[in-house]
Design a protein around this motif. Structure first.
Motif, PDB file in Angstrom:
ATOM      1  N   GLY A  18       0.777  -1.230   0.000  1.00 46.18           N
ATOM      2  CA  GLY A  18       0.000   0.000   0.000  1.00 46.18           C
ATOM      3  C   GLY A  18       0.808   1.278   0.000  1.00 46.18           C
ATOM      4  O   GLY A  18       0.252   2.364   0.179  1.00 46.18           O
ATOM      5  N   ILE A  19       2.129   1.162  -0.237  1.00 50.00           N
ATOM      6  CA  ILE A  19       2.988   2.345  -0.259  1.00 50.00           C
ATOM      7  C   ILE A  19       3.450   2.570  -1.698  1.00 50.00           C
ATOM      8  O   ILE A  19       4.350   1.896  -2.196  1.00 50.00           O
ATOM      9  N   ALA A  20       2.815   3.501  -2.354  1.00 48.12           N
ATOM     10  CA  ALA A  20       3.082   3.728  -3.774  1.00 48.12           C
ATOM     11  C   ALA A  20       4.326   4.583  -3.973  1.00 48.12           C
ATOM     12  O   ALA A  20       4.706   5.387  -3.120  1.00 48.12           O
ATOM     13  N   ASN A  21       4.969   4.387  -5.125  1.00 48.80           N
ATOM     14  CA  ASN A  21       6.093   5.224  -5.566  1.00 48.80           C
ATOM     15  C   ASN A  21       7.270   5.229  -4.576  1.00 48.80           C
ATOM     16  O   ASN A  21       8.011   6.209  -4.487  1.00 48.80           O
ATOM     17  N   ALA A  22       7.439   4.133  -3.867  1.00 53.30           N
ATOM     18  CA  ALA A  22       8.516   4.068  -2.875  1.00 53.30           C
ATOM     19  C   ALA A  22       9.886   4.064  -3.550  1.00 53.30           C
ATOM     20  O   ALA A  22      10.824   4.719  -3.072  1.00 53.30           O
ATOM     21  N   TYR A  23      10.010   3.329  -4.662  1.00 53.62           N
ATOM     22  CA  TYR A  23      11.312   3.298  -5.330  1.00 53.62           C
ATOM     23  C   TYR A  23      11.685   4.692  -5.814  1.00 53.62           C
ATOM     24  O   TYR A  23      12.826   5.137  -5.637  1.00 53.62           O
ATOM     25  N   GLU A  24      10.738   5.383  -6.407  1.00 53.37           N
ATOM     26  CA  GLU A  24      11.010   6.735  -6.904  1.00 53.37           C
ATOM     27  C   GLU A  24      11.396   7.664  -5.744  1.00 53.37           C
ATOM     28  O   GLU A  24      12.301   8.496  -5.870  1.00 53.37           O
ATOM     29  N   GLY A  25      10.720   7.505  -4.609  1.00 54.36           N
ATOM     30  CA  GLY A  25      11.041   8.325  -3.458  1.00 54.36           C
ATOM     31  C   GLY A  25      12.418   8.031  -2.894  1.00 54.36           C
ATOM     32  O   GLY A  25      13.172   8.949  -2.550  1.00 54.36           O
ATOM     33  N   ALA A  26      12.755   6.741  -2.811  1.00 50.84           N
ATOM     34  CA  ALA A  26      14.085   6.364  -2.323  1.00 50.84           C
ATOM     35  C   ALA A  26      15.158   6.821  -3.303  1.00 50.84           C
ATOM     36  O   ALA A  26      16.239   7.267  -2.893  1.00 50.84           O
ATOM     37  N   ARG A  27      14.856   6.741  -4.576  1.00 55.04           N
ATOM     38  CA  ARG A  27      15.805   7.152  -5.619  1.00 55.04           C
ATOM     39  C   ARG A  27      16.171   8.628  -5.471  1.00 55.04           C
ATOM     40  O   ARG A  27      17.338   9.013  -5.655  1.00 55.04           O
ATOM     41  N   LYS A  28      15.201   9.449  -5.127  1.00 48.23           N
ATOM     42  CA  LYS A  28      15.460  10.883  -4.956  1.00 48.23           C
ATOM     43  C   LYS A  28      16.380  11.160  -3.773  1.00 48.23           C
ATOM     44  O   LYS A  28      17.064  12.185  -3.745  1.00 48.23           O
ATOM     45  N   LEU A  29      16.412  10.257  -2.815  1.00 46.82           N
ATOM     46  CA  LEU A  29      17.246  10.439  -1.629  1.00 46.82           C
ATOM     47  C   LEU A  29      18.652   9.874  -1.808  1.00 46.82           C
ATOM     48  O   LEU A  29      19.511  10.064  -0.937  1.00 46.82           O
ATOM     49  N   ALA A  30      18.888   9.189  -2.904  1.00 50.58           N
ATOM     50  CA  ALA A  30      20.172   8.516  -3.127  1.00 50.58           C
ATOM     51  C   ALA A  30      20.990   9.257  -4.170  1.00 50.58           C
ATOM     52  O   ALA A  30      20.498   9.554  -5.258  1.00 50.58           O
ATOM     53  N   LYS A  36      10.306  -9.480   6.932  1.00 46.83           N
ATOM     54  CA  LYS A  36       9.228  -8.497   6.882  1.00 46.83           C
ATOM     55  C   LYS A  36       8.672  -8.398   5.456  1.00 46.83           C
ATOM     56  O   LYS A  36       9.221  -8.937   4.507  1.00 46.83           O
ATOM     57  N   SER A  37       7.576  -7.649   5.302  1.00 43.44           N
ATOM     58  CA  SER A  37       6.816  -7.682   4.049  1.00 43.44           C
ATOM     59  C   SER A  37       7.584  -7.164   2.847  1.00 43.44           C
ATOM     60  O   SER A  37       7.314  -7.571   1.707  1.00 43.44           O
ATOM     61  N   ALA A  38       8.549  -6.254   3.043  1.00 39.85           N
ATOM     62  CA  ALA A  38       9.288  -5.702   1.904  1.00 39.85           C
ATOM     63  C   ALA A  38      10.729  -6.203   1.846  1.00 39.85           C
ATOM     64  O   ALA A  38      11.541  -5.633   1.116  1.00 39.85           O
ATOM     65  N   TYR A  39      11.023  -7.249   2.593  1.00 42.29           N
ATOM     66  CA  TYR A  39      12.397  -7.774   2.572  1.00 42.29           C
ATOM     67  C   TYR A  39      12.622  -8.576   1.294  1.00 42.29           C
ATOM     68  O   TYR A  39      11.785  -9.377   0.880  1.00 42.29           O
TER      69      TYR A  39
END
Length: 272
Positions: free
Chosen positions: A113-125, A159-162
């Motif tokens: 249920g957490i959308a666009n997480a990769y894009e968000g993490a990408r912006k922080l890297a 965990k669910s996203a591991y």
């Protein structure tokens, strides 16, 4: 002389640029600093430039992720030629594996249920996307209280996203390091949630394959932990390293803080 042979920058999951990292090390009176980003040497050129004509010696390094007996273990390669083709090839393969893992973590978070997480993490890297970047994204978006909560709820093992990592072998990491003219240590041996018997097996196989040392002195250790690691280094005739594993400024893990080897240890820098 203060030596810190384990640190991270924005080239992997640290929060300081290589230049800022060197500047902070100088402020903390560190005389020798190794930049050991996760599976990348992308920050070394900048760190070398920042350390030029400064009262600090910069050691080229990299923290290589390996799989051993199904466990994710980190090996700190020090004093390497970061442009050696064998090391470059190994790290390029690690980068591809890390990218695929990062994408899969994003997909699992989307299912949670957490959308666009990769894009968000990408912006922080600034470099490769790691679980640390996902943790920071989850904190920033209000899904968790802090980084630790992110791992306990979503990113930690089971965990669910591991996503289980697929890294190179111990032998491959040791060989690439030696071909690049460096030495290699088991990083923070007591952090892998292994029993003493399993850690001894890890150290024994590492020694048999030609490994050089283990990290003995680190931040946030008890005296008993440091002495145990020193005994193992002596028992297996390995050199001893020390490092903060610095990722960001904090009160308990800081560049050069409390780093000193017990007198019986053979310092790894004697091999530089």
């Amino acid at each position: 002389m203060i030596r810190d042979l384990h640190s991270h920058s924005t080239a992997s999951d640290g929060v300081l640029t290589p230049t800022q990292l060197v500047q902070r090390a100088i402020e903390m009176n560190v005389d020798m600093l190794a930049l050991t980003d996760h599976d990348t040497v992308a920050g070394i050129a900048e760190a070398k430039q920042a350390s030029g004509n400064q009262p600090i010696t910069l050691i080229s390094g990299v923290e290589i992720s390996i799989l051993w007996e199904g466990k994710n273990i980190h090996l700190a390669s020090l004093n390497v030629d970061e442009n050696h083709p064998t090391l470059v090839k190994l790290l390029a393969n690690q980068a591809a594996l890390r990218q695929e893992r990062a994408i899969q973590i994003g997909e699992k978070l989307a299912k949670a249920g957490i959308a666009n997480a990769y894009e968000g993490a990408r912006k922080l890297a600034s470099g490769e996307v790691t679980r640390a970047h996902y943790a920071r994204f989850l904190v920033a978006e209000g899904y968790v209280r802090n980084d630790e909560h992110a791992f306990k709820r979503y990113l930690g093992m089971g965990k669910s996203a591991y996503v289980k990592p697929i890294w190179c072998s111990m032998a491959e990491a040791i060989d690439a390091t030696h071909q690049a003219g460096g030495v290699i240590c088991i990083a923070h041996p007591l952090r892998y949630k292994l029993t003493a018997r399993w850690i001894r097996r890890l150290i024994a196989e590492f020694k048999q394959l030609g490994g050089d040392g283990i990290e003995v002195a680190g931040c946030a250790q008890t005296p008993d932990q440091r002495q145990l690691l020193a005994r193992w280094a002596t028992e297996f005739d390995l050199y001893a390293s020390q490092g903060s594993d610095f990722h960001y400024p904090s009160g308990w893990i800081e560049l050069g803080k409390g780093l000193a080897l017990p007198s019986e240890c053979k310092p790894i820098w004697d091999k530089f």
